[in-house]
Write a protein that holds these residues in place. Structure first.
Motif, PDB file in Angstrom:
ATOM      1  N   LYS A 130      56.707  -4.262  29.528  1.00 45.36           N
ATOM      2  CA  LYS A 130      56.218  -5.556  30.027  1.00 45.36           C
ATOM      3  C   LYS A 130      57.063  -6.709  29.491  1.00 45.36           C
ATOM      4  CE  LYS A 130      51.548  -3.610  30.017  1.00 45.36           C
ATOM      5  NZ  LYS A 130      50.162  -3.711  29.486  1.00 45.36           N
ATOM      6  N   ASN A 132      59.813  -9.882  29.697  1.00 47.15           N
ATOM      7  CA  ASN A 132      60.226 -10.920  30.632  1.00 47.15           C
ATOM      8  C   ASN A 132      61.721 -10.778  30.926  1.00 47.15           C
ATOM      9  OD1 ASN A 132      61.707 -12.163  28.526  1.00 47.15           O
ATOM     10  ND2 ASN A 132      59.976 -13.478  27.975  1.00 47.15           N
ATOM     11  N   ASP A 133      62.257 -11.654  31.762  1.00 46.15           N
ATOM     12  CA  ASP A 133      63.649 -11.507  32.198  1.00 46.15           C
ATOM     13  C   ASP A 133      64.625 -11.597  31.033  1.00 46.15           C
ATOM     14  OD1 ASP A 133      62.769 -11.211  34.766  1.00 46.15           O
ATOM     15  OD2 ASP A 133      63.193 -13.281  35.377  1.00 46.15           O
ATOM     16  N   GLN A 135      64.084 -10.957  27.771  1.00 41.81           N
ATOM     17  CA  GLN A 135      63.963  -9.765  26.938  1.00 41.81           C
ATOM     18  C   GLN A 135      64.541  -8.536  27.632  1.00 41.81           C
ATOM     19  OE1 GLN A 135      59.774 -10.019  26.620  1.00 41.81           O
ATOM     20  NE2 GLN A 135      59.814 -11.787  25.259  1.00 41.81           N
ATOM     21  N   SER A 184      64.095 -12.222  20.697  1.00 46.51           N
ATOM     22  CA  SER A 184      63.913 -11.272  21.799  1.00 46.51           C
ATOM     23  C   SER A 184      63.900  -9.841  21.284  1.00 46.51           C
ATOM     24  CB  SER A 184      65.023 -11.444  22.839  1.00 46.51           C
ATOM     25  OG  SER A 184      64.916 -12.695  23.495  1.00 46.51           O
ATOM     26  N   ASP A 279      52.213  -6.072  39.148  1.00 45.73           N
ATOM     27  CA  ASP A 279      53.112  -6.818  38.256  1.00 45.73           C
ATOM     28  C   ASP A 279      54.529  -6.268  38.247  1.00 45.73           C
ATOM     29  OD1 ASP A 279      50.912  -8.405  37.437  1.00 45.73           O
ATOM     30  OD2 ASP A 279      50.348  -6.877  35.956  1.00 45.73           O
ATOM     31  N   SER A 281      58.368  -6.186  38.768  1.00 41.14           N
ATOM     32  CA  SER A 281      59.403  -7.210  38.890  1.00 41.14           C
ATOM     33  C   SER A 281      60.114  -7.047  40.235  1.00 41.14           C
ATOM     34  CB  SER A 281      60.407  -7.074  37.748  1.00 41.14           C
ATOM     35  OG  SER A 281      61.117  -5.838  37.866  1.00 41.14           O
TER      36      SER A 281
END
Length: 525
Positions: A130, A132-133, A135, A184, A279, A281
């Protein structure tokens, strides 16, 4: 029906089934809880197995394990099953099991399934964690750095070590790979700890699963039904969905193109399919669509099972040619939209009010439209689903143990293998560098300086060229080895030579590594 189709049931006495030649055009099985989806999946799995087609099915509630055992008159509803068999015209109805192999990510209820971190890849792993972009981008850098360094990422300790190594070298890596922030990396490390706490570490390791295990038939020609015991996996739905997407991706990458065979090579049933798209991406969504679209030509049929047909994105739903819809409930505005949308996806039957029928279907009834031999969808029919020949409901622990013990998979995956990989290599390099640094410190800076000045200029220039691609501790270690060439201490000489050769090889390439080892070997004699 004939041996070119899988019998589903009958519509007013007319048999309805799925043509084997069109089963790789995928399908949808939908309906509210308790309307008969699980039994329909069991019926289809039996039919494909009988036709010699191996099956993979995820069992999220434990109910499908009964496919491994024949039905019995002792079953509480045996009379109803026989009545349904007569009603659908199944005159040769008899109890029978299907050859079954049980799999379990945790190795408790079946054979364990493992893969390596490298095989999972950063895209699926980022979705699982899960991230984000930003990370996910750092995770991609860690994977790329590991590839460039020839480091194997097998299990989660390897990935944690690689992330720490990437953070330590963030400044040097930024110009080649992009920015790496410790924040990150820290977030990814915490996500990995959470994954371990949920049992995810069981999934990563060796021996890695070989998808060829799914393509077995028994001596009578029946295809094996591969049942994934997924009840424990549902504690973390993201792990479940990512795992099944990984399986489909592995099948897609491993199999050759076969076009449209007379029957599929494997049929893949994906229960709770909506979890795959929750969820997701944009990059993952694209990957799912690509796999579903192209895996057909590999001879694989994928059936998505979900409670509500609108849970499947239109870009994927449009590729599902075989549709079986059990009853839907119109309790909420969303339910009403689903009913209207589902009715519009079927080929019109002028004798059937589809939108009304969806809410009136009884347990064991479904609206069915499948692809005909010419590839066109059949008009939707209201179908009574045939009863399964195998047991309805779960089997006992003893029965499962007996089946697993006699499995053709044997003990291939029982023992975990732990070979040298990224974590061990990085730890060894750090240990070697620390030992060499201590040795240099022990010799004293002044003595080192004297020995450096006594080094002939030709060797100094050669060393400079050989270590030109090395930085930091690597160059220090090589220099220490050269200045200590007259030392009588074999351990010192050996440690310096080994460390310099190892790091030179890693950082400057095989040729430079050999050059430095030969150079140092000559200087230290």
């Amino acid at each position: 029906m004939d041996d070119r189709s899988v019998f589903i049931g009958s519509a007013d006495g007319t048999p309805v089934g799925i043509a084997l030649s069109r089963a790789n055009r995928h399908g949808l099985i939908a309906g509210a809880t308790g309307t008969g989806k699980t039994v329909t999946v069991q019926v289809l799995a039996e039919g494909f197995s009988k036709a010699g087609v191996p099956v993979f099915v995820s069992d999220v509630k434990g109910d499908l394990s009964g496919i491994a055992m024949p039905g019995s008159d002792a079953f509480a509803h045996a009379d109803k099953l026989k009545d349904r068999a007569r009603e659908v015209g199944l005159i040769d109805y008899a109890y029978a099991d299907s050859p079954t192999i049980f799999w379990d990510l945790y190795g408790k209820q079946g054979h364990p399934i493992r893969t390596t971190v490298s095989e999972m890849g950063p895209l699926l792993l980022g979705q699982l964690l899960k991230l984000n972009d930003t990370q996910a981008g750092v995770l991609e850098i860690a994977f790329r750095y590991a590839d460039d360094q020839g480091l194997l990422l097998i299990d989660l300790p390897d990935l944690r070590a690689m992330l720490a190594h990437t953070a330590e070298n963030a400044v040097e890596l930024s110009t080649k790979y992009g920015n790496v922030t410790k924040a990150s990396v820290g977030t990814i490390q915490r996500a990995l700890l959470q994954l371990e706490g949920q049992g995810g570490e069981q999934f990563f390791g060796e021996p890695a699963f070989d998808v060829a295990e799914f393509f077995r038939t028994d001596p009578t020609g029946k295809g094996f039904v591969n049942v994934l015991m997924a009840d424990r996996m549902m504690v973390d739905p993201k792990l479940y969905a990512t795992f099944l997407l990984w399986l489909m991706s592995e099948l897609f990458e491993a199999l050759p193109e076969v076009g449209d065979p007379e029957k599929p090579k494997l049929v893949f049933f994906f229960d709770e399919a909506h979890l795959l798209f929750d969820d997701a991406s944009p990059a993952l969504q694209d990957k799912i669509e690509q796999v579903v679209r192209l895996i057909r030509s590999k001879g694989i049929g994928v059936f998505f099972i979900t409670q509500n047909p609108i849970d499947i994105p239109e870009t994927v739903a449009g590729q599902l040619g075989n549709r079986i819809l059990h009853a839907l409930r119109a309790y909420t505005p969303r339910d009403q939209r689903a009913i209207k949308g589902a009715a519009e996806t079927f080929r019109i039957n002028p004798d059937l009010d589809v939108e009304t029928a969806i809410t009136e279907l009884k347990v064991g009834e479904a609206l069915v439209s499948t692809l005909m031999d010419d590839g066109a969808p059949s008009p939707v029919e209201r179908v009574l689903v045939r009863p399964p020949s195998s047991r309805i409901g779960p089997i006992s622990t003893g029965e499962r143990a007996m089946i697993v013990g006699a499995s053709p998979v044997g003990t291939n995956y029982d023992q975990r293998i732990d070979r040298e990989s990224a974590a061990e290599v990085i730890a060894q390099k750090a240990s070697d560098a620390a030992a060499t640094a201590e040795e240099v410190e022990a010799n004293g800076r002044e003595e080192v300086g004297k020995r450096e000045r006594r080094t002939p200029n030709i060797w100094g220039k050669a060393l400079k060229r050989a270590t030109g691609a090395m930085t930091g501790s690597a160059a220090t270690i090589a220099a220490a080895a050269v200045t200590g060439r007259k030392s009588r201490s074999n351990p010192v000489r050996n440690a310096a030579t080994s460390a310099a050769g190892s790091i030179a090889t890693d950082l400057a390439g095989p040729f430079a590594g050999r050059f430095v080892r030969n150079l140092i070997g000559g200087l230290m004699r």
